[in-house]
Design an enzyme around this catalytic site. Structure first.
Site, PDB file in Angstrom:
ATOM      1  N   SER A  66       0.829  -1.203   0.000  1.00 30.57           N
ATOM      2  CA  SER A  66       0.000   0.000   0.000  1.00 30.57           C
ATOM      3  C   SER A  66       0.862   1.252   0.000  1.00 30.57           C
ATOM      4  CB  SER A  66      -0.896   0.017   1.236  1.00 30.57           C
ATOM      5  OG  SER A  66      -1.488  -1.233   1.427  1.00 30.57           O
TER       6      SER A  66
HETATM    7  N1  SAH Z   1      -0.601  -5.049   4.081  1.00 32.26           N
HETATM    8  C1  SAH Z   1       0.230  -5.334   2.929  1.00 32.26           C
HETATM    9  C2  SAH Z   1      -0.460  -5.081   1.600  1.00 32.26           C
HETATM   10  C3  SAH Z   1      -1.545  -6.037   1.386  1.00 32.26           C
HETATM   11  S1  SAH Z   1      -2.020  -6.386  -0.286  1.00 32.26           S
HETATM   12  C4  SAH Z   1       1.567  -4.603   3.015  1.00 32.26           C
HETATM   13  O1  SAH Z   1       1.818  -3.890   3.980  1.00 32.26           O
HETATM   14  O2  SAH Z   1       2.359  -4.799   2.095  1.00 32.26           O
HETATM   15  C5  SAH Z   1      -3.345  -7.481   0.115  1.00 32.26           C
HETATM   16  C6  SAH Z   1      -2.930  -8.845   0.560  1.00 32.26           C
HETATM   17  O3  SAH Z   1      -4.102  -9.523   0.988  1.00 32.26           O
HETATM   18  C7  SAH Z   1      -2.319  -9.679  -0.547  1.00 32.26           C
HETATM   19  O4  SAH Z   1      -1.042 -10.083  -0.198  1.00 32.26           O
HETATM   20  C8  SAH Z   1      -3.276 -10.871  -0.675  1.00 32.26           C
HETATM   21  O5  SAH Z   1      -2.626 -12.100  -0.940  1.00 32.26           O
HETATM   22  C9  SAH Z   1      -3.931 -10.890   0.699  1.00 32.26           C
HETATM   23  N2  SAH Z   1      -5.239 -11.550   0.758  1.00 32.26           N
HETATM   24  C10 SAH Z   1      -6.287 -11.470  -0.109  1.00 32.26           C
HETATM   25  N3  SAH Z   1      -7.306 -12.243   0.324  1.00 32.26           N
HETATM   26  C11 SAH Z   1      -6.896 -12.843   1.469  1.00 32.26           C
HETATM   27  C12 SAH Z   1      -7.476 -13.772   2.388  1.00 32.26           C
HETATM   28  N4  SAH Z   1      -8.714 -14.258   2.218  1.00 32.26           N
HETATM   29  N5  SAH Z   1      -6.763 -14.159   3.467  1.00 32.26           N
HETATM   30  C13 SAH Z   1      -5.513 -13.697   3.667  1.00 32.26           C
HETATM   31  N6  SAH Z   1      -4.901 -12.830   2.835  1.00 32.26           N
HETATM   32  C14 SAH Z   1      -5.568 -12.404   1.755  1.00 32.26           C
END
Ligand code: SAH
Length: 219
Positions: A66
């Site tokens: 993000s």
């Molecule tokens: N917080 C992160 C950015 C997240 S991007 C940072 O600081 O870099 C969103 C993430 O959510 C992705 O890595 C994706 O794989 C994860 N995601 C999506 N659906 C999910 C689920 N049901 N359970 C766990 N993770 C999930």
């Protein structure tokens, strides 16, 4: 490091913090955490030069880290205290979890992609962030073994705040979650759990990758 490099690093850091403040990140504890945790190590390869810009950037598994100001605003909205046990859904690069680790007692972070969890765990170890546990799991079901949580942060967009996550929030607890269709601009919602029910505040428009059910093909 030469004096010049030292100087340009200090300048880059000042600009980074200035950009955060100008976008509304004003909480002193959050700013200190973001000053302490360098975003550089969380971005690998080609895009690493752009780590200090206020931009989302691509990471492995087709996901994104993000934008720093969004990380700051979400962290601020979560009102984390040093007694809190926090769950993050969506480890991604691990950057948001690392920021939380400076503010909370304990951080659990889950991602559906095993590769992201493994890579983030390596960085946590290298930075000696010992109060973070990263696990591969479908976070739409929360983390029942460690529930309930004081704070929950979801960093992927859900159509509605997932029921299991609401159920795993303590009374007095706070959850921040982007809500809306995955291909549109979503609304960042703060949910506060009271004795008598849930209070919903709409904070700002955001854009996140979708919360997807089940584990990734690599995990
Ligand atoms: N917080 C992160 C950015 C997240 S991007 C940072 O600081 O870099 C969103 C993430 O959510 C992705 O890595 C994706 O794989 C994860 N995601 C999506 N659906 C999910 C689920 N049901 N359970 C766990 N993770 C999930």
């Amino acid at each position: 490091m030469t004096d010049d490099e030292d100087h340009s690093n200090a300048e880059r850091k000042m600009q980074f913090l200035f950009a955060l403040r100008s976008k509304g990140v004003t909480d002193a504890r959050v700013l200190t955490a973001m000053e302490q945790i360098d975003r550089g190590p969380f971005i690998r390869g080609y895009f690493s030069e752009r780590a200090y810009e206020d931009m989302p950037l691509p990471i492995a598994c087709g996901q994104t880290i993000s934008q720093p100001s969004v990380v700051g605003l979400m962290t601020q909205a979560l009102k984390v205290t040093n007694r809190d046990k926090v769950l993050e859904v969506g480890t991604g690069s691990g950057y948001q979890a690392a920021i939380l680790s400076q503010l909370a007692r304990r951080v659990y972070t889950v991602d559906r992609h095993k590769r992201l969890v493994t890579e983030a765990s390596e960085i946590f170890r290298a930075l000696d962030l010992t109060n973070i546990t990263a696990l591969t799991a479908d976070g739409s079901f929360g983390l029942p073994d460690q529930a309930p949580f004081d704070r929950i942060i979801v960093t992927a967009a859900a159509e509605d705040p997932p029921g299991p996550l609401l159920a795993q929030l303590k009374i007095g607890g706070i959850m921040v979650v982007p809500v809306g269709q995955s291909d549109a601009v979503q609304r960042l919602i703060r949910v506060t759990r009271h004795e008598t029910g849930f209070e919903y505040d709409e904070l700002r428009p955001v854009r996140f990758v979708p919360l997807v059910e089940g584990l990734g093909r690599d995990g």
